[in-house]
Design a protein around this motif. Structure first.
Motif, PDB file in Angstrom:
ATOM      1  N   LEU A 112       0.831  -1.191   0.000  1.00 37.84           N
ATOM      2  CA  LEU A 112       0.000   0.000   0.000  1.00 37.84           C
ATOM      3  C   LEU A 112       0.872   1.250   0.000  1.00 37.84           C
ATOM      4  CD1 LEU A 112      -2.590  -1.149   2.680  1.00 37.84           C
ATOM      5  CD2 LEU A 112      -3.107  -0.746   0.265  1.00 37.84           C
ATOM      6  N   TYR A 113       0.391   2.285  -0.671  1.00 36.09           N
ATOM      7  CA  TYR A 113       1.057   3.586  -0.682  1.00 36.09           C
ATOM      8  C   TYR A 113       0.015   4.624  -0.291  1.00 36.09           C
ATOM      9  CZ  TYR A 113       4.526   1.026  -3.417  1.00 36.09           C
ATOM     10  OH  TYR A 113       5.454   0.103  -3.843  1.00 36.09           O
ATOM     11  N   VAL A 114       0.415   5.588   0.547  1.00 37.36           N
ATOM     12  CA  VAL A 114      -0.516   6.593   1.033  1.00 37.36           C
ATOM     13  C   VAL A 114       0.178   7.947   1.109  1.00 37.36           C
ATOM     14  CG1 VAL A 114       0.022   6.154   3.483  1.00 37.36           C
ATOM     15  CG2 VAL A 114      -2.241   7.064   2.850  1.00 37.36           C
ATOM     16  N   GLY A 124       4.617  13.682   2.410  1.00 35.22           N
ATOM     17  CA  GLY A 124       5.087  12.927   1.251  1.00 35.22           C
ATOM     18  C   GLY A 124       4.291  11.661   1.023  1.00 35.22           C
ATOM     19  N   VAL A 125       4.953  10.676   0.411  1.00 30.31           N
ATOM     20  CA  VAL A 125       4.342   9.383   0.118  1.00 30.31           C
ATOM     21  C   VAL A 125       4.985   8.328   1.006  1.00 30.31           C
ATOM     22  CG1 VAL A 125       3.927   7.622  -1.645  1.00 30.31           C
ATOM     23  CG2 VAL A 125       3.836  10.052  -2.255  1.00 30.31           C
ATOM     24  N   TRP A 126       4.145   7.501   1.622  1.00 32.21           N
ATOM     25  CA  TRP A 126       4.590   6.461   2.542  1.00 32.21           C
ATOM     26  C   TRP A 126       4.171   5.096   2.036  1.00 32.21           C
ATOM     27  CZ3 TRP A 126       6.739   7.401   7.672  1.00 32.21           C
ATOM     28  CH2 TRP A 126       7.010   8.769   7.908  1.00 32.21           C
ATOM     29  N   ARG A 127       5.019   4.108   2.301  1.00 37.42           N
ATOM     30  CA  ARG A 127       4.766   2.729   1.868  1.00 37.42           C
ATOM     31  C   ARG A 127       4.433   1.860   3.081  1.00 37.42           C
ATOM     32  NH1 ARG A 127       9.368   1.088  -1.629  1.00 37.42           N
ATOM     33  NH2 ARG A 127      10.552   1.185   0.319  1.00 37.42           N
ATOM     34  N   ILE A 128       3.418   1.006   2.913  1.00 34.92           N
ATOM     35  CA  ILE A 128       2.988   0.084   3.967  1.00 34.92           C
ATOM     36  C   ILE A 128       3.120  -1.337   3.437  1.00 34.92           C
ATOM     37  CG2 ILE A 128       1.060  -0.634   5.432  1.00 34.92           C
ATOM     38  CD1 ILE A 128      -0.036   2.272   5.042  1.00 34.92           C
ATOM     39  N   PRO A 129       3.796  -2.228   4.159  1.00 40.79           N
ATOM     40  CA  PRO A 129       3.976  -3.595   3.656  1.00 40.79           C
ATOM     41  C   PRO A 129       2.641  -4.305   3.439  1.00 40.79           C
ATOM     42  CG  PRO A 129       5.368  -3.177   5.577  1.00 40.79           C
ATOM     43  CD  PRO A 129       4.427  -2.022   5.475  1.00 40.79           C
ATOM     44  N   GLY A 131      -0.230  -6.632   3.924  1.00 41.61           N
ATOM     45  CA  GLY A 131      -0.706  -7.212   5.167  1.00 41.61           C
ATOM     46  C   GLY A 131      -0.604  -6.293   6.356  1.00 41.61           C
ATOM     47  N   GLY A 132       0.028  -5.126   6.181  1.00 42.12           N
ATOM     48  CA  GLY A 132       0.163  -4.158   7.264  1.00 42.12           C
ATOM     49  C   GLY A 132       1.535  -4.189   7.901  1.00 42.12           C
ATOM     50  N   GLY A 133       1.854  -3.158   8.668  1.00 42.44           N
ATOM     51  CA  GLY A 133       3.153  -3.083   9.325  1.00 42.44           C
ATOM     52  C   GLY A 133       3.589  -1.642   9.480  1.00 42.44           C
ATOM     53  N   THR A 134       4.877  -1.461   9.744  1.00 41.74           N
ATOM     54  CA  THR A 134       5.420  -0.119   9.975  1.00 41.74           C
ATOM     55  C   THR A 134       5.533   0.650   8.665  1.00 41.74           C
ATOM     56  OG1 THR A 134       6.694  -0.959  11.845  1.00 41.74           O
ATOM     57  CG2 THR A 134       7.359   1.175  10.923  1.00 41.74           C
ATOM     58  N   PRO A 135       4.914   1.830   8.566  1.00 40.10           N
ATOM     59  CA  PRO A 135       5.019   2.614   7.331  1.00 40.10           C
ATOM     60  C   PRO A 135       6.407   3.225   7.162  1.00 40.10           C
ATOM     61  CG  PRO A 135       3.771   3.826   8.972  1.00 40.10           C
ATOM     62  CD  PRO A 135       4.051   2.476   9.560  1.00 40.10           C
ATOM     63  N   GLU A 136       6.816   3.370   5.909  1.00 37.39           N
ATOM     64  CA  GLU A 136       8.136   3.940   5.578  1.00 37.39           C
ATOM     65  C   GLU A 136       7.949   5.048   4.544  1.00 37.39           C
ATOM     66  OE1 GLU A 136      12.272   2.581   3.286  1.00 37.39           O
ATOM     67  OE2 GLU A 136      10.550   1.211   3.416  1.00 37.39           O
ATOM     68  N   GLN A 137       8.540   6.195   4.807  1.00 35.15           N
ATOM     69  CA  GLN A 137       8.451   7.297   3.862  1.00 35.15           C
ATOM     70  C   GLN A 137       9.383   7.026   2.679  1.00 35.15           C
ATOM     71  OE1 GLN A 137       9.272  11.181   5.495  1.00 35.15           O
ATOM     72  NE2 GLN A 137       8.306  12.249   3.772  1.00 35.15           N
ATOM     73  N   ILE A 138       8.825   7.024   1.463  1.00 33.74           N
ATOM     74  CA  ILE A 138       9.644   6.772   0.272  1.00 33.74           C
ATOM     75  C   ILE A 138       9.899   8.031  -0.539  1.00 33.74           C
ATOM     76  CG2 ILE A 138       8.849   4.380   0.102  1.00 33.74           C
ATOM     77  CD1 ILE A 138       7.190   5.350  -2.380  1.00 33.74           C
ATOM     78  N   ALA A 139       9.150   9.094  -0.264  1.00 30.65           N
ATOM     79  CA  ALA A 139       9.370  10.349  -0.982  1.00 30.65           C
ATOM     80  C   ALA A 139       8.903  11.506  -0.107  1.00 30.65           C
ATOM     81  CB  ALA A 139       8.615  10.365  -2.303  1.00 30.65           C
ATOM     82  N   SER A 175       9.811   2.860  -6.461  1.00 33.17           N
ATOM     83  CA  SER A 175      10.913   2.366  -5.636  1.00 33.17           C
ATOM     84  C   SER A 175      11.374   3.395  -4.612  1.00 33.17           C
ATOM     85  CB  SER A 175      12.093   1.960  -6.517  1.00 33.17           C
ATOM     86  OG  SER A 175      12.515   3.060  -7.312  1.00 33.17           O
ATOM     87  N   GLY A 176      10.960   4.654  -4.814  1.00 36.77           N
ATOM     88  CA  GLY A 176      11.366   5.724  -3.909  1.00 36.77           C
ATOM     89  C   GLY A 176      12.544   6.501  -4.459  1.00 36.77           C
ATOM     90  N   ALA A 177      12.345   7.768  -4.737  1.00 37.65           N
ATOM     91  CA  ALA A 177      13.402   8.635  -5.257  1.00 37.65           C
ATOM     92  C   ALA A 177      12.862  10.058  -5.259  1.00 37.65           C
ATOM     93  CB  ALA A 177      13.828   8.204  -6.660  1.00 37.65           C
ATOM     94  N   GLU A 178      13.650  10.971  -5.761  1.00 38.68           N
ATOM     95  CA  GLU A 178      13.265  12.381  -5.789  1.00 38.68           C
ATOM     96  C   GLU A 178      12.011  12.567  -6.643  1.00 38.68           C
ATOM     97  OE1 GLU A 178      13.824  16.301  -4.531  1.00 38.68           O
ATOM     98  OE2 GLU A 178      14.984  14.507  -4.011  1.00 38.68           O
ATOM     99  N   PRO A 179      10.974  13.172  -6.104  1.00 36.88           N
ATOM    100  CA  PRO A 179       9.769  13.425  -6.896  1.00 36.88           C
ATOM    101  C   PRO A 179       9.991  14.527  -7.920  1.00 36.88           C
ATOM    102  CG  PRO A 179       9.536  14.387  -4.718  1.00 36.88           C
ATOM    103  CD  PRO A 179      10.832  13.624  -4.710  1.00 36.88           C
TER     104      PRO A 179
END
Length: 324
Positions: A112-114, A124-129, A131-139, A175-179
Motif C-alpha cells: 500500500l502507498y498513502v 510525502g508518500v509512505w509505503r505500507i507492507p 498485510g500491514g506493518g510499519t510505514p516507511e516514507q519513500i518520498a 521504488s522511492g526517489a526524488e519526486p
C-alpha cells in the motif's frame, strides 16, 4: 478534504438517459442498484474515510484522514488497523492545519502507498507492507503542499500525487526517489476566493492521468507522452462543484465522481454531461472516494460537513458497465 458550495443542478432524468445512451444497453438495470451501508465509523476517533481501495474477495482498504491510519474493512465488517502514520506534534499543514492521511493505492503485490501531509518533512508518500506493518516514507514532498489523491501506474513503476495546495501533480518512482513536478498550471490550482483546494482526485486511465480540481469543479485529462512527460491538460467536464475523488466503472471514459458537500455521486459522460446516481437518501454523508471491484461499487463517506455517520456504502453496478 474540500470546502465548497453546492453545484447547480442539471435535469437529472434527461442527462441520465443521455449518459446511458453512451454505453451498450445490456438491461434495464439502474446505474447503481441496491445501495446499502456496510460499515459505520467513529467520528470522535478521527475515522473520516479519505480514500478507498477494493481488494479481491470483498474487503476494502481505507485511509482515515484525522486518525492518520490505514485500515482494512473485511467482508464481515470488521475493521483492522494496517498502519498508523507517525504523529506530528506541531502540524502546519496548508489548508487543513492538522496532520492528515489522504490518497491510498494498492499494488498487485499487496503493498500500500498513502499520502501524508503535516506541514513538515513528514509530508510525502509512505509505503505500507502487504498485510500491514510499519510505514516507511519513500518520498518527501514540499512541506507547504497538501498531497491529496494518489494513483499508481504499475506498468511504468511510478506514482502520481495530486497536490491540492500547490496545484501540482507529482511523479514519484515507486521504488522511492526524488519526486518530479510532473504537471502544473492554472487548470490544477485552487481559487483564492474559494477554498484554495485545486488538484484532488487522480487516476491513471488509457495512457493519461486524470485529475479533478475541487475549486474549479472540473475533470481534467493529462496525456502521458512516450517519454513519460505530461501533455497539455484537457478539460473533460465542468460544473462538478467541490468534486473530490472519482473512478472509472468500466473501460470507457465514463466516470463516477464523489461530490461531498451536496452528498451525491455523479455519473459523468465522455461529453462532460453529468447526473446524480446516489444521494443522501442512499446513506451518503459527504462522499469523498470510490472504488470498484467487479460490479461492486464502494463509496467512502467522511461526514466532514454533516458531522454524522462516517461510513462505507456499497452498491451494485448496472450491467451497462461490465468490466469483463
Amino acid at each position: 478534504m474540500p470546502r465548497f458550495s453546492r453545484r447547480a443542478g442539471a435535469a437529472p432524468a434527461a442527462v441520465a438517459i443521455g449518459l446511458l445512451a453512451a454505453v451498450p444497453a445490456a438491461s434495464d438495470d439502474p446505474v447503481l442498484a441496491r445501495p446499502h451501508t456496510v460499515a459505520h465509523f467513529d467520528l470522535a476517533r478521527g475515522q473520516t474515510p479519505e480514500s478507498v481501495v477494493a481488494e479481491r474477495g470483498g474487503a476494502v482498504d481505507i485511509s482515515f484522514a484525522f486518525a492518520r491510519q490505514v485500515v482494512k474493512v473485511t467482508r464481515e465488517r470488521r475493521v483492522r488497523v494496517l498502519a498508523t502514520l507517525p504523529d506530528e506534534k506541531s502540524p502546519r499543514t496548508p489548508l487543513v492545519s492538522s496532520a492528515v492521511t489522504h490518497g491510498l493505492v494498492r499494488a498487485l503485490d499487496g503493498t500500500l502507498y498513502v499520502t501524508y501531509a503535516t506541514g513538515t518533512d513528514k509530508t510525502g508518500v509512505w509505503r505500507i507492507p502487504a498485510g500491514g506493518g510499519t510505514p516507511e516514507q519513500i518520498a518527501e514532498l514540499p512541506a507547504n503542499g497538501l498531497p491529496n489523491g494518489l494513483a499508481l501506474d504499475e506498468r511504468h513503476g511510478v506514482l502520481y500525487a495530486a497536490d491540492s495546495a500547490l496545484g501540482t501533480v507529482w511523479r514519484i518512482p515507486r521504488s522511492g526517489a526524488e519526486p518530479t513536478a510532473w504537471a502544473t498550471g492554472p487548470a490544477l490550482t485552487g481559487l483564492p476566493s474559494a477554498t484554495g483546494f485545486g488538484a484532488n482526485g487522480i487516476k491513471v486511465h488509457k495512457d493519461a492521468v486524470w485529475v479533478t480540481n475541487t475549486d474549479r469543479g472540473t475533470l481534467l485529462r493529462i496525456p502521458v507522452g512516450a517519454d513519460g512527460s505530461a501533455g497539455a491538460a484537457e478539460t473533460r467536464a465542468t460544473g462538478l462543484a467541490g468534486v473530490d475523488d472519482f473512478v472509472f466503472p468500466g473501460h470507457s471514459d465514463i466516470v463516477l465522481a464523489a461530490l461531498p458537500q451536496s452528498n451525491e455521486v455523479a455519473l459523468v459522460g465522455p461529453d462532460g454531461s453529468h447526473s446524480d446516481v446516489l444521494t443522501v437518501q442512499e446513506g451518503l454523508s459527504n462522499p469523498t472516494a470510490l472504488a470498484v471491484s467487479g460490479r461492486d461499487v464502494f463509496v467512502a463517506n467522511a461526514a466532514y460537513f454533516t458531522q454524522r455517520d462516517p461510513n462505507l456504502v456499497k452498491a451494485r453496478l448496472g450491467t451497462h458497465f461490465s468490466r469483463s
